[in-house]
Write an enzyme that holds these catalytic residues in place. Structure first.
Site, short mmCIF file in Angstrom:
data_model
loop_
_atom_site.label_atom_id
_atom_site.label_comp_id
_atom_site.label_asym_id
_atom_site.label_seq_id
_atom_site.Cartn_x
_atom_site.Cartn_y
_atom_site.Cartn_z
CD GLU A 127 -2.99 0.99 2.29
OE1 GLU A 127 -3.78 0.03 2.25
OE2 GLU A 127 -3.02 1.86 3.19
NE ARG A 177 -5.02 36.68 -12.96
CZ ARG A 177 -6.05 37.53 -12.91
NH1 ARG A 177 -6.96 37.52 -13.86
NH2 ARG A 177 -6.16 38.36 -11.90
CD GLN A 208 14.25 34.80 -10.45
OE1 GLN A 208 14.41 35.52 -9.47
NE2 GLN A 208 15.22 34.54 -11.28
#
Ligand SMILES: Cc1cc2nc3c(=O)[nH]c(=O)nc-3n(C[C@H](O)[C@H](O)[C@H](O)COP(=O)(O)OP(=O)(O)OC[C@H]3O[C@@H](n4cnc5c(N)ncnc54)[C@H](O)[C@@H]3O)c2cc1C
Length: 387
Positions: A241, A267, A278
């Site tokens: 798991e 955007r 940056q």
């Protein structure tokens, strides 16, 4: 370390990703019938039994290929909860049955678990025993050719819909790790009750509930492995798991990083795409760095599992790396979308789905303890004279 997946696995990854994009991208619906319809569709692609042997209805995949398929599922669907439920069934239930089941048990249950007819749940955690999973209050007492199991199990994934439960109980209350035994308990067994579905912060497509065992009567041939061998069953299934289930989160990270890259290119602020700043571009690169690093650790753990590793170190490291990367990727995806990030949508859902990942399969603190134990960091070693 050889990381190439089998050619058939690549084909299956494409099929699974396409299927998840087209059929599993609506909102998670907790209704059991809807859940089962999704489950059957996933089973038709081989997802619910991919690591079971072919002769029992599975695809016979090892850990790396299983991780590859679950990664594609996590990438394709926005319903990470459903992918988590499938992975929990596969890794904490099918896998222990494959590795510890008798031939009779495998013949009886594996075909249905692989075909999607049966859904499984693994019940270890209790209200008073979470991280301390070796000190369970649930007791199993042998009476003739049956065991009577009594106790409460908490936070059990798939419990509201499960047909079969793998239940850990103490058969020797003071026996420590040798005092636990694993049982296969079918839904409808007298004395087994299922609590109300829990409501949690994320993973809404994964049903969860308590289970109540009140003198639950289970035949002796429903012991999985040997009496007193429960800790081994639990540990082995947790290695699977902690490795393969977290591949679902790799896929989810990939999906959200891709959409974040698209967002920062589109955007505009101050007359330029925000990706030109940056502070923004470095955050995106750090998302990628975390994802790629965690991915390497996960496939390294899967490779180790396929080579028969038993100490669980690489599985624990993969679990920590993926879950912590996923939470940070969720936070970054929100930050980079500004106010849009905290509106209901992909980024905030990613974060809510990732928060539980640092807790389940053994919390990240417990994984660090496990690795520290293997490194024997608590041993006092005096430097040799003259050193
Ligand atoms: C989404 C989800 C699905 C789950 N599905 C299942 C399931 O299918 N089956 C199942 O059996 N369980 C399941 N669980 C339960 C899960 O295994 C437990 O939540 C987990 O083991 C932690 O136990 P706990 O919640 O009781 O926390 P606790 O053990 O109470 O721990 C609380 C905090 O203390 C810390 N802590 C505890 N002990 C130590 C220690 N020795 N050293 C350092 N820190 C420590 C923990 O790391 C944690 O931060 C699920 C949980 C979640 C969130």
């Amino acid at each position: 370390m050889k990381l190439d997946l089998e050619p058939e696995t690549h084909q299956m990854r494409d099929l699974v990703r396409d299927f998840a994009r087209s059929k599993l991208n609506g909102a998670a619906d907790p209704h059991p019938e809807q859940f089962r319809a999704r489950w059957r569709a996933a089973a038709d692609l081989g997802l619910t039994g991919c690591c079971a042997p072919v002769e029992h209805g599975g695809s016979g995949m090892g850990a790396a290929d299983t991780a590859g398929v679950l990664e594609a599922l996590g990438e394709g669907t926005g319903d990470t909860g459903f992918a988590f439920s499938v992975a929990a069934h596969l890794l904490a239930c099918v896998t222990p049955l494959v590795h510890f089941g008798s031939e009779e048990q495998k013949r009886r249950w594996l075909p249905g678990l692989c075909s999607g007819e049966l859904i499984a749940a693994h019940a270890v955690t209790e209200p008073e025993a979470g991280s301390d999973a070796m000190h369970l209050r649930t007791r199993a007492e042998r009476v003739g050719d049956h065991y009577l199991i009594t106790g409460v199990k908490a936070f059990i994934t798939n419990a509201p819909v499960a047909d079969i439960f793998i239940v850990q109980a103490a058969t020797e209350p003071d026996g420590g790790v040798f005092g636990l035994t694993t049982f296969l308990v079918e839904a409808g067994t007298p004395g087994l009750g299922i609590g109300r579905p829990e409501s949690k912060v994320g993973l809404h497509g994964s049903p969860m509930a308590e289970i109540h065992l009140d003198g639950c009567t289970v035949p002796v041939d429903h012991v999985l492995g040997v009496p007193g061998g429960g800790a081994s069953v639990f540990t082995a299934s947790m290695h699977w798991e902690r490795t393969c289930l977290f591949a679902v989160y790799l896929g989810a990270m990939k999906r959200v990083i891709d959409s974040t890259v698209a967002y920062v290119r589109q955007r505009e602020q101050f007359g330029t795409p925000i990706g030109a700043f940056q502070a923004v571009s470095h955050r995106v690169v750090d998302m990628l760095l975390r994802y790629e690093g965690a991915r390497l650790l996960l496939y390294k753990a899967a490779h180790d599992l396929d080579q028969g590793a038993v100490d669980g170190v690489s599985a624990a490291l993969a679990k920590i790396a993926v879950s912590e990367a996923a939470v940070q990727v969720g936070l970054d995806a929100i930050q980079l979308r500004g106010a849009q990030g905290v509106m209901h949508g992909e980024a905030e859902q990613m974060l809510r789905d990732c928060l539980p990942s640092r807790i389940f399969s053994g919390s990240n603190e417990i994984q660090r303890n496990n690795v520290a134990r293997v490194l024997r960091l608590d041993r006092l070693e005096r430097p040799a004279h003259g050193a």
